[in-house]
Design an enzyme around this catalytic site. Structure first.
Site, PDB file in Angstrom:
ATOM      1  N   SER A 116       2.958  -3.700  -2.231  1.00  0.00           N
ATOM      2  CA  SER A 116       2.720  -3.788  -0.839  1.00  0.00           C
ATOM      3  C   SER A 116       3.920  -3.662  -0.086  1.00  0.00           C
ATOM      4  O   SER A 116       3.747  -3.375   1.037  1.00  0.00           O
ATOM      5  CB  SER A 116       1.889  -5.252  -0.498  1.00  0.00           C
ATOM      6  OG  SER A 116       2.827  -6.199  -0.957  1.00  0.00           O
ATOM      7  N   HIS A 154       4.926 -10.371   4.494  1.00  0.00           N
ATOM      8  CA  HIS A 154       5.065  -9.136   4.461  1.00  0.00           C
ATOM      9  C   HIS A 154       5.862  -8.576   5.791  1.00  0.00           C
ATOM     10  O   HIS A 154       5.787  -9.158   6.805  1.00  0.00           O
ATOM     11  CB  HIS A 154       3.912  -8.449   4.252  1.00  0.00           C
ATOM     12  CG  HIS A 154       3.313  -8.491   2.902  1.00  0.00           C
ATOM     13  ND1 HIS A 154       2.669  -9.526   2.508  1.00  0.00           N
ATOM     14  CD2 HIS A 154       3.591  -7.686   1.640  1.00  0.00           C
ATOM     15  CE1 HIS A 154       2.144  -9.287   1.369  1.00  0.00           C
ATOM     16  NE2 HIS A 154       2.665  -8.520   0.826  1.00  0.00           N
TER      17      HIS A 154
END
Length: 259
Positions: A34, A241
């Site tokens: 990711s 993230h």
């Protein structure tokens, strides 16, 4: 035009033609999890589905800036080393000249460790981090070796750049709410352990390693400047993230410096 001037002009013409030809023959494949797909950065491509590949991710930004002759973006949210081996390596060929990859965080249990640290006690968090670090140190190296060996076998002429993971938290930072500094420091230490393993295995494979920890300094969660990372957010899979700013300001220059 004199003979010497003509020779100089021809030399420059040859140099620029060779430079242009070199740039035109870059065949770039972006592998990984990711952090390479760009989860958390928004602007996801329709074809990527649950892989959530972003046009704000560093591979896509590099492609836009350098116009390689081919670009294959197969990084995917949630990917582990086995997913790279089984689902992503088919994008590589003997003509591939550039590869980027971030992988290993999911193998070491990144998501579960973060969930434990955010929702459970300090002791549970420290235990989860210790388990993740033990996995990174003792189990992950062999898994990385298999991935790196397979990349080299499929793309023997490629420049391969392995990207690491940033510290998520500024210790003693500006956050009033959320987890305390003991948990934050433990999570950062897990990133250090993981990056240490990644750097060593990459070096052993003859690959470059892009360490993003320094460039993310002061841009961590609770940092004193604008943060480049999502804290707990919705959708939940985008938590912890890089934002678009972390991809463009952090990952892109570190990757570019290794190419």
């Amino acid at each position: 035009m004199s003979t010497s001037a003509l020779a100089a002009a021809l030399t420059l013409t040859t140099f620029f033609a060779a430079s242009s030809a070199g740039a035109a023959t870059v065949n770039y494949v972006a592998l990984g999890d990711s952090y390479s797909a760009g989860v958390g950065a928004g602007s996801y491509t329709g074809e990527s589905g649950s892989c959530k590949r972003s046009t704000n991710a560093y591979p896509y930004l590099w492609k836009n800036a350098h116009s390689p002759s081919s670009f294959s973006f197969v990084a995917c949210s949630g990917a582990k080393t086995g997913d790279v081996l089984n689902n992503q390596l088919s994008a590589l060929t003997s003509g591939t000249t550039l590869v980027s990859i971030s992988i290993g965080g999911n193998d070491a249990g990144f998501a579960g460790t973060m969930q434990t640290c955010v929702l459970d006690s300090e002791s549970a968090c420290l235990s989860a981090v210790a388990t993740a670090k033990n996995y990174a140190t003792n189990t992950l190296p062999a898994q990385l070796d298999r991935v790196y060996s397979a990349i080299h076998a499929k793309a023997p002429n490629a420049r391969v750049v392995v990207l690491g993971y940033p510290h998520l938290y500024k210790i003693g930072g500006s956050c009033i709410f959320g987890i305390g500094d003991t948990k934050r420091a433990a999570i950062n230490s897990a990133a250090d352990a993981l990056d240490g393993v990644l750097a060593k295995r990459a070096a052993n494979a003859g690959f470059a390693f892009g360490d993003v920890r320094s460039i993310f300094t002061e841009h961590e969660i609770c940092g004193s400047s604008t943060t480049w990372l999502n804290s707990t957010t919705l959708p939940v899979d985008e938590s912890y993230h890089p934002k678009a700013s972390g991809q463009s300001g952090g990952y892109l220059p570190v990757f570019s410096a290794q190419v």
